[in-house]
Design a protein around this motif. Sequence first.
Motif, PDB file in Angstrom:
ATOM      1  N   PHE B 134       0.759  -1.183   0.140  1.00 43.91           N
ATOM      2  CA  PHE B 134       0.083   0.082  -0.054  1.00 43.91           C
ATOM      3  C   PHE B 134       0.905   1.311   0.056  1.00 43.91           C
ATOM      4  CE2 PHE B 134      -3.651  -2.945   1.220  1.00 43.91           C
ATOM      5  CZ  PHE B 134      -4.433  -2.463   0.237  1.00 43.91           C
ATOM      6  N   ARG B 135       1.899   1.134   0.550  1.00 41.92           N
ATOM      7  CA  ARG B 135       2.932   2.408   0.746  1.00 41.92           C
ATOM      8  C   ARG B 135       3.479   2.650  -0.900  1.00 41.92           C
ATOM      9  NH1 ARG B 135       7.017   1.987   5.427  1.00 41.92           N
ATOM     10  NH2 ARG B 135       7.501   4.154   4.909  1.00 41.92           N
ATOM     11  N   MET B 136       3.705   1.647  -1.393  1.00 38.88           N
ATOM     12  CA  MET B 136       4.202   2.306  -2.895  1.00 38.88           C
ATOM     13  C   MET B 136       3.232   2.309  -3.534  1.00 38.88           C
ATOM     14  SD  MET B 136       6.920  -1.204  -3.738  1.00 38.88           S
ATOM     15  CE  MET B 136       6.105  -2.543  -2.698  1.00 38.88           C
ATOM     16  N   MET B 137       1.906   1.926  -3.409  1.00 38.37           N
ATOM     17  CA  MET B 137       0.837   2.258  -4.296  1.00 38.37           C
ATOM     18  C   MET B 137       0.830   4.091  -3.972  1.00 38.37           C
ATOM     19  SD  MET B 137      -2.258  -0.485  -3.596  1.00 38.37           S
ATOM     20  CE  MET B 137      -1.639  -1.980  -3.341  1.00 38.37           C
ATOM     21  N   VAL B 138       0.593   4.172  -2.699  1.00 40.18           N
ATOM     22  CA  VAL B 138       0.411   5.543  -2.338  1.00 40.18           C
ATOM     23  C   VAL B 138       1.333   6.446  -2.925  1.00 40.18           C
ATOM     24  CG1 VAL B 138       0.312   6.988  -0.401  1.00 40.18           C
ATOM     25  CG2 VAL B 138      -0.964   4.977  -0.198  1.00 40.18           C
ATOM     26  N   ASP B 139       2.774   5.881  -2.908  1.00 42.53           N
ATOM     27  CA  ASP B 139       3.771   6.667  -3.398  1.00 42.53           C
ATOM     28  C   ASP B 139       3.649   7.045  -5.108  1.00 42.53           C
ATOM     29  OD1 ASP B 139       6.130   7.812  -3.104  1.00 42.53           O
ATOM     30  OD2 ASP B 139       7.271   6.067  -3.805  1.00 42.53           O
ATOM     31  N   VAL B 140       3.034   6.169  -5.740  1.00 37.39           N
ATOM     32  CA  VAL B 140       2.714   6.377  -7.222  1.00 37.39           C
ATOM     33  C   VAL B 140       1.525   7.529  -7.286  1.00 37.39           C
ATOM     34  CG1 VAL B 140       1.802   5.461  -9.433  1.00 37.39           C
ATOM     35  CG2 VAL B 140       3.142   4.052  -7.752  1.00 37.39           C
ATOM     36  N   GLY B 141       0.772   7.660  -6.241  1.00 39.60           N
ATOM     37  CA  GLY B 141      -0.254   8.621  -6.216  1.00 39.60           C
ATOM     38  C   GLY B 141      -1.483   8.670  -6.880  1.00 39.60           C
ATOM     39  N   SER B 142      -1.847   7.641  -7.586  1.00 43.78           N
ATOM     40  CA  SER B 142      -2.814   7.520  -8.564  1.00 43.78           C
ATOM     41  C   SER B 142      -4.355   7.086  -7.633  1.00 43.78           C
ATOM     42  CB  SER B 142      -2.624   6.751  -9.829  1.00 43.78           C
ATOM     43  OG  SER B 142      -4.033   6.050 -10.160  1.00 43.78           O
ATOM     44  N   ILE B 143      -5.250   7.774  -7.530  1.00 46.53           N
ATOM     45  CA  ILE B 143      -6.325   7.347  -6.730  1.00 46.53           C
ATOM     46  C   ILE B 143      -6.914   6.020  -7.307  1.00 46.53           C
ATOM     47  CG2 ILE B 143      -8.736   7.818  -5.690  1.00 46.53           C
ATOM     48  CD1 ILE B 143      -6.394   9.162  -3.896  1.00 46.53           C
ATOM     49  N   ASP B 144      -7.061   6.143  -8.807  1.00 46.39           N
ATOM     50  CA  ASP B 144      -7.891   5.216  -9.631  1.00 46.39           C
ATOM     51  C   ASP B 144      -7.071   3.726  -9.173  1.00 46.39           C
ATOM     52  OD1 ASP B 144      -9.831   6.794 -10.367  1.00 46.39           O
ATOM     53  OD2 ASP B 144      -9.011   6.847 -12.490  1.00 46.39           O
ATOM     54  N   ALA B 145      -5.538   3.831  -9.276  1.00 43.52           N
ATOM     55  CA  ALA B 145      -4.875   2.660  -9.093  1.00 43.52           C
ATOM     56  C   ALA B 145      -5.211   2.273  -7.631  1.00 43.52           C
ATOM     57  CB  ALA B 145      -3.457   2.837  -9.307  1.00 43.52           C
ATOM     58  N   LEU B 146      -5.017   2.730  -6.762  1.00 41.44           N
ATOM     59  CA  LEU B 146      -5.428   2.650  -5.258  1.00 41.44           C
ATOM     60  C   LEU B 146      -6.918   2.225  -5.069  1.00 41.44           C
ATOM     61  CD1 LEU B 146      -3.753   5.846  -3.677  1.00 41.44           C
ATOM     62  CD2 LEU B 146      -3.445   3.389  -2.876  1.00 41.44           C
ATOM     63  N   ASP B 147      -7.911   2.628  -5.791  1.00 41.01           N
ATOM     64  CA  ASP B 147      -9.120   2.143  -5.816  1.00 41.01           C
ATOM     65  C   ASP B 147      -9.117   0.727  -6.191  1.00 41.01           C
ATOM     66  OD1 ASP B 147     -11.789   2.128  -5.282  1.00 41.01           O
ATOM     67  OD2 ASP B 147     -12.251   2.817  -7.245  1.00 41.01           O
ATOM     68  N   VAL B 148      -8.471   0.488  -7.392  1.00 37.63           N
ATOM     69  CA  VAL B 148      -8.709  -0.812  -7.958  1.00 37.63           C
ATOM     70  C   VAL B 148      -8.120  -1.804  -7.078  1.00 37.63           C
ATOM     71  CG1 VAL B 148      -7.780  -2.195  -9.774  1.00 37.63           C
ATOM     72  CG2 VAL B 148      -8.936  -0.082 -10.378  1.00 37.63           C
TER      73      VAL B 148
END
Lengths: 338, 338
Positions: B134-148
């Motif tokens: 999750f930290r890496m996803m947050v680092d990418v910063g795309s809410i859509d990717a985080l959502d998926v």
Amino acid sequence: MGVVIPLEDNKNKQASVKPLVDLTLSDMERVNQLILSKAGSDVQMIPEVANHLISSGGKRLRPMLTLAAASMFGYEGDGHIKLATSVEFMHTATLLHDDVVDESDLRRGKSTARTIWGNQASVLVGDFLLGQAFRMMVDVGSIDALDVLSTAASVIAEGEVLQLSVAKNMETTEDDYLQIIRAKTAALFAAASEVGPIVAGGSKADRNALKSYGTNLGLAFQLVDDVLDYGGTSSDLGKNVGDDFREGKITLPVILSYRRGTPQDRAFWREAIEGGASDAANLEKALGLIRRYGGLTDTIARAKHYGTIARDALAPLPASPWKSALVEVIDFCIDRVS
Amino acid sequence: MGVVIPLEDNKNKQASVKPLVDLTLSDMERVNQLILSKAGSDVQMIPEVANHLISSGGKRLRPMLTLAAASMFGYEGDGHIKLATSVEFMHTATLLHDDVVDESDLRRGKSTARTIWGNQASVLVGDFLLGQAFRMMVDVGSIDALDVLSTAASVIAEGEVLQLSVAKNMETTEDDYLQIIRAKTAALFAAASEVGPIVAGGSKADRNALKSYGTNLGLAFQLVDDVLDYGGTSSDLGKNVGDDFREGKITLPVILSYRRGTPQDRAFWREAIEGGASDAANLEKALGLIRRYGGLTDTIARAKHYGTIARDALAPLPASPWKSALVEVIDFCIDRVS
């Protein structure tokens, strides 16, 4: 003219969580609704397991921290409801996994989920709640809040593994122990508090103040928990006295008593904790040693030290009912033990 | 003028993962570096446990899907590296928890982490890897990717609990079973594929195409895995034939054989799966029944059905080496069984 002598009535009054509960009452109703809704699933076992723990009478201190920490900065949206619920789900997931890791049969006086539904359900429902927590955070859409909470999730797990690595090792120092509880307990208190100003658009200084408050409140809270494990009574705690001892878990009262004891005392501790000689007679002896060397009173003194830091962290913030309630919770957490 | 007759050479050639591996080679090197770095911790037990599984020779198909699905839309940043690593960590965390849930002793021919470091470390290191994901996803910063991806995390856990709830229930239908594998396996394949166009700024149609591709590839993959569990050989698989049978796990070959069998056959299955009579003689008998009723061949037919849907999902996209590699992987996954 007479001099006004402050009566310091407050010093004699037992600190209470009531102001915080009262201030967050209507928000907590929304949190409780959201908890029920997001712990729901067509897979019947999920709400069964989740609600068993969720309805078991925890104080829900962590979500109240988030609500108060957002409201004190004037927040009026509903993001804090979702973040508070995320925080409670992260906590619940940790408890479900902890019970598996510690092989615990009782929590808050009730059978643990793992004794009713098995380790498998506890692991998987914990994973589900963690996933739901992240979905709610994503829904709020604040990358800063996501950063703080996802970092806390990693740090908590890291702290739990660290605790596992030093388990039954009597050479654990107070510093080692602080590193563990800073990660496994204080990190979530800190994140729960810091996301308040984040969602409310507070300044970097506001965020730091609340983070420091949460960290030190969490440390005090865990230290008092560790004292309660040796000093509380079974009916008070819903937890048998000596659980930590029987599990060979090393907490500050034990660390202090070990380091301050005679070579014979230390041999006893190694036999009890490292060798697993943790029967009732040895628990009795351990309690005697802990009292003799001030293991409980000095752990409480440490808790008060962190409580003071938590209070000072909030000091520069403007006076408000929210601030007063958060400050009073510090003493409330520490007074649980007296 | 002569008529050109297509030779359809490709139909006779064994499908391979090689084009995908070759295309993602340099990106996968970066993913592997990031895996090592993000599985690192001062708490020594974490990299030990994580690397045991990470280095155990999995194909890393899921992160390759993410890399290819981003590159085919022209992505040139480094967000896909982090998302691919997140996907692999989510997968690894699931495996660590699965081994605890299934009480497995072997995975890919090696002892599972839980047999070496215990259930406790497997649960907690899994939690740590999920937090790091999750930290890496947050680092990418795309809410859509985080959502998926956060939705996938919930759905996967929900699918695992569903599987647990129907465990050893011979009345499980093919539809029930599809619901389980759609959640526990296909959801991560789908998310791994969909975040490619998300990070690359693809259209909603691109996202849907890749999501559908991933979902159906995942279904085919899992169905073939279930066939391998009954049809592969121990040395091929690093997994003993009949693991699912011994664990009372109900998969499609068993569902088909049960529903198509005589009343006597069904009594046998209930005794074996629900009653736990899963010794070597009964496994032999089960294999005989599965073959007699086409349990393996028809499960492969189902896998091909989903493989076709996956191929059609990509059909409207412009031709490219990436697209060809992703299409070839469908047959590669299915051909594992032949």
